[in-house]
Design a protein around this motif. Structure first.
Motif, PDB file in Angstrom:
ATOM      1  N   PHE A   1      53.383  34.138 -46.356  1.00 27.17           N
ATOM      2  CA  PHE A   1      52.264  33.793 -46.909  1.00 27.17           C
ATOM      3  C   PHE A   1      51.949  33.377 -45.505  1.00 27.17           C
ATOM      4  CE2 PHE A   1      54.374  32.353 -51.023  1.00 27.17           C
ATOM      5  CZ  PHE A   1      53.102  32.864 -51.773  1.00 27.17           C
ATOM      6  N   ILE A   2      50.602  33.914 -44.822  1.00 28.60           N
ATOM      7  CA  ILE A   2      50.155  34.188 -43.855  1.00 28.60           C
ATOM      8  C   ILE A   2      48.763  32.954 -44.122  1.00 28.60           C
ATOM      9  CG2 ILE A   2      49.303  35.338 -41.661  1.00 28.60           C
ATOM     10  CD1 ILE A   2      51.277  37.482 -42.443  1.00 28.60           C
ATOM     11  N   ARG A   3      48.947  32.344 -42.965  1.00 29.44           N
ATOM     12  CA  ARG A   3      47.534  30.990 -42.339  1.00 29.44           C
ATOM     13  C   ARG A   3      45.740  32.482 -41.731  1.00 29.44           C
ATOM     14  NH1 ARG A   3      50.966  27.758 -39.836  1.00 29.44           N
ATOM     15  NH2 ARG A   3      52.160  26.317 -41.318  1.00 29.44           N
ATOM     16  N   GLU A   4      45.002  31.441 -41.608  1.00 24.35           N
ATOM     17  CA  GLU A   4      43.790  32.465 -41.158  1.00 24.35           C
ATOM     18  C   GLU A   4      44.673  32.979 -39.517  1.00 24.35           C
ATOM     19  OE1 GLU A   4      38.823  32.389 -41.324  1.00 24.35           O
ATOM     20  OE2 GLU A   4      40.261  30.377 -41.235  1.00 24.35           O
ATOM     21  N   ASP A   5      45.059  31.320 -38.667  1.00 27.84           N
ATOM     22  CA  ASP A   5      44.838  32.037 -37.520  1.00 27.84           C
ATOM     23  C   ASP A   5      46.245  32.404 -37.305  1.00 27.84           C
ATOM     24  OD1 ASP A   5      47.014  30.515 -37.781  1.00 27.84           O
ATOM     25  OD2 ASP A   5      47.243  28.587 -36.813  1.00 27.84           O
ATOM     26  N   ARG A   6      46.919  33.532 -38.350  1.00 30.14           N
ATOM     27  CA  ARG A   6      47.819  33.956 -38.591  1.00 30.14           C
ATOM     28  C   ARG A   6      49.484  33.960 -38.130  1.00 30.14           C
ATOM     29  NH1 ARG A   6      45.514  40.303 -37.140  1.00 30.14           N
ATOM     30  NH2 ARG A   6      43.303  40.474 -38.255  1.00 30.14           N
ATOM     31  N   THR A   7      49.578  32.216 -38.170  1.00 28.11           N
ATOM     32  CA  THR A   7      50.537  31.855 -37.910  1.00 28.11           C
ATOM     33  C   THR A   7      51.455  32.245 -39.840  1.00 28.11           C
ATOM     34  OG1 THR A   7      50.078  30.364 -38.173  1.00 28.11           O
ATOM     35  CG2 THR A   7      50.830  31.187 -36.037  1.00 28.11           C
ATOM     36  N   ILE A   8      52.429  32.234 -40.117  1.00 30.89           N
ATOM     37  CA  ILE A   8      53.029  32.311 -40.994  1.00 30.89           C
ATOM     38  C   ILE A   8      53.332  30.693 -42.159  1.00 30.89           C
ATOM     39  CG2 ILE A   8      54.944  32.322 -42.767  1.00 30.89           C
ATOM     40  CD1 ILE A   8      56.095  34.748 -40.421  1.00 30.89           C
ATOM     41  N   ALA A   9      52.739  30.462 -42.163  1.00 29.54           N
ATOM     42  CA  ALA A   9      53.086  29.295 -43.054  1.00 29.54           C
ATOM     43  C   ALA A   9      54.191  28.972 -44.700  1.00 29.54           C
ATOM     44  CB  ALA A   9      51.362  29.019 -44.262  1.00 29.54           C
ATOM     45  N   ARG A  10      54.141  30.295 -44.683  1.00 32.28           N
ATOM     46  CA  ARG A  10      56.149  29.994 -45.471  1.00 32.28           C
ATOM     47  C   ARG A  10      56.272  31.311 -45.980  1.00 32.28           C
ATOM     48  NH1 ARG A  10      56.369  29.412 -51.376  1.00 32.28           N
ATOM     49  NH2 ARG A  10      58.345  28.239 -52.265  1.00 32.28           N
ATOM     50  N   ILE A  11      57.618  30.661 -46.576  1.00 28.62           N
ATOM     51  CA  ILE A  11      58.185  32.041 -46.758  1.00 28.62           C
ATOM     52  C   ILE A  11      58.970  31.581 -48.921  1.00 28.62           C
ATOM     53  CG2 ILE A  11      60.324  34.378 -46.692  1.00 28.62           C
ATOM     54  CD1 ILE A  11      59.653  33.100 -43.064  1.00 28.62           C
ATOM     55  N   ALA A  12      58.885  32.576 -49.504  1.00 26.55           N
ATOM     56  CA  ALA A  12      58.972  32.435 -50.928  1.00 26.55           C
ATOM     57  C   ALA A  12      60.286  33.128 -50.620  1.00 26.55           C
ATOM     58  CB  ALA A  12      58.228  32.647 -51.543  1.00 26.55           C
ATOM     59  N   GLU A  13      61.568  32.715 -49.977  1.00 22.75           N
ATOM     60  CA  GLU A  13      62.674  33.984 -49.853  1.00 22.75           C
ATOM     61  C   GLU A  13      63.556  34.645 -51.307  1.00 22.75           C
ATOM     62  OE1 GLU A  13      65.286  33.877 -46.051  1.00 22.75           O
ATOM     63  OE2 GLU A  13      64.790  31.701 -46.615  1.00 22.75           O
ATOM     64  N   ASN A  14      63.522  35.458 -51.451  1.00 27.97           N
ATOM     65  CA  ASN A  14      64.113  35.911 -52.648  1.00 27.97           C
ATOM     66  C   ASN A  14      63.696  36.176 -53.752  1.00 27.97           C
ATOM     67  OD1 ASN A  14      66.520  37.068 -50.483  1.00 27.97           O
ATOM     68  ND2 ASN A  14      67.272  35.101 -50.519  1.00 27.97           N
ATOM     69  N   ALA A  15      62.606  36.308 -53.303  1.00 26.28           N
ATOM     70  CA  ALA A  15      62.103  36.485 -54.882  1.00 26.28           C
ATOM     71  C   ALA A  15      62.472  37.282 -56.091  1.00 26.28           C
ATOM     72  CB  ALA A  15      60.304  36.574 -54.556  1.00 26.28           C
ATOM     73  N   VAL A  16      63.254  36.704 -57.155  1.00 24.18           N
ATOM     74  CA  VAL A  16      63.616  37.543 -58.246  1.00 24.18           C
ATOM     75  C   VAL A  16      62.815  38.621 -59.406  1.00 24.18           C
ATOM     76  CG1 VAL A  16      64.634  36.636 -60.165  1.00 24.18           C
ATOM     77  CG2 VAL A  16      65.168  35.632 -58.090  1.00 24.18           C
ATOM     78  N   PRO A  17      63.192  39.390 -59.449  1.00 23.13           N
ATOM     79  CA  PRO A  17      62.538  40.600 -60.044  1.00 23.13           C
ATOM     80  C   PRO A  17      62.117  40.399 -60.983  1.00 23.13           C
ATOM     81  CG  PRO A  17      64.439  41.368 -58.769  1.00 23.13           C
ATOM     82  CD  PRO A  17      64.265  40.064 -58.584  1.00 23.13           C
ATOM     83  N   PHE A  18      60.903  40.523 -61.928  1.00 22.32           N
ATOM     84  CA  PHE A  18      60.742  40.331 -63.354  1.00 22.32           C
ATOM     85  C   PHE A  18      60.168  39.050 -63.325  1.00 22.32           C
ATOM     86  CE2 PHE A  18      62.826  44.117 -63.423  1.00 22.32           C
ATOM     87  CZ  PHE A  18      61.916  45.130 -63.553  1.00 22.32           C
ATOM     88  N   ASP A  19      60.801  37.973 -62.526  1.00 29.17           N
ATOM     89  CA  ASP A  19      60.933  35.920 -62.494  1.00 29.17           C
ATOM     90  C   ASP A  19      58.993  36.292 -62.474  1.00 29.17           C
ATOM     91  OD1 ASP A  19      60.602  33.793 -62.577  1.00 29.17           O
ATOM     92  OD2 ASP A  19      61.510  33.073 -61.393  1.00 29.17           O
TER      93      ASP A  19
END
Length: 161
Positions: A106-124
């Motif tokens: 997820f990227i903020r308006e100033d183009r810095t990363i706000a958060r990373i949702a790692e390893n999102a599970v397929p079909f979840d």
């Protein structure tokens, strides 16, 4: 005359086959026409991905659903976010109909990363939230963020959009 008689049954046989496809081939081909290099400035140096762009609400709703052909250095950039216009807002992403595990950045308006949702599970169908307003979302193969040292606060850049 015999050509027309032969061609008509062929059209009737082929047309239903194409109509039964999920449409993902056409949608994927359209998305693949617009690629952009996205670079993330990490502590270990720059990391670049060549990604498809989803710039409309429809393309962002579809995202990488049904996709199994994502290159290891590929993914999708949802920009501008939201695709239907308006200022940055909180994002909620799910993995419905998505067979490939992803890291969602997820990227903020100033183009810095706000958060990373790692390893999102397929079909979840659990909604993964940005935790605040974002102007873009980058989806890449699961595990890439950890493997490449990508972290919250890193600067993200792209050109031509």
């Amino acid at each position: 005359m015999s050509i027309r008689i032969w061609a008509l049954p062929l059209v009737l046989v082929v047309s239903p086959l194409t109509a039964c496809s999920s449409g993902s081939v056409d949608a994927n081909a359209a998305a693949a026409e617009r690629l952009v290099d996205v670079t993330i400035a990490t502590q270990q140096g720059p990391r670049t991905f060549r990604v498809e762009v989803a710039s409309t609400a429809e393309a962002q709703d579809r995202g990488l659903m049904f996709r199994t052909d994502i290159p290891q250095d590929g993914g999708m950039l949802f920009y501008p976010y939201p695709g239907d216009g308006g200022p940055p807002r909180e994002s909620g992403i799910w993995m419905k109909n998505t067979p490939t595990a992803l890291d969602i950045i997820f990227i903020r308006e100033d183009r810095t990363i706000a958060r990373i949702a790692e390893n999102a599970v397929p079909f979840d169908e659990t909604t993964l939230r940005s935790g605040g307003p974002v102007a873009a979302v980058l989806e890449v193969h699961a595990g890439k963020a950890a493997e490449l040292g990508i972290a919250a606060g890193d600067k993200v850049s792209w050109e031509g959009l």
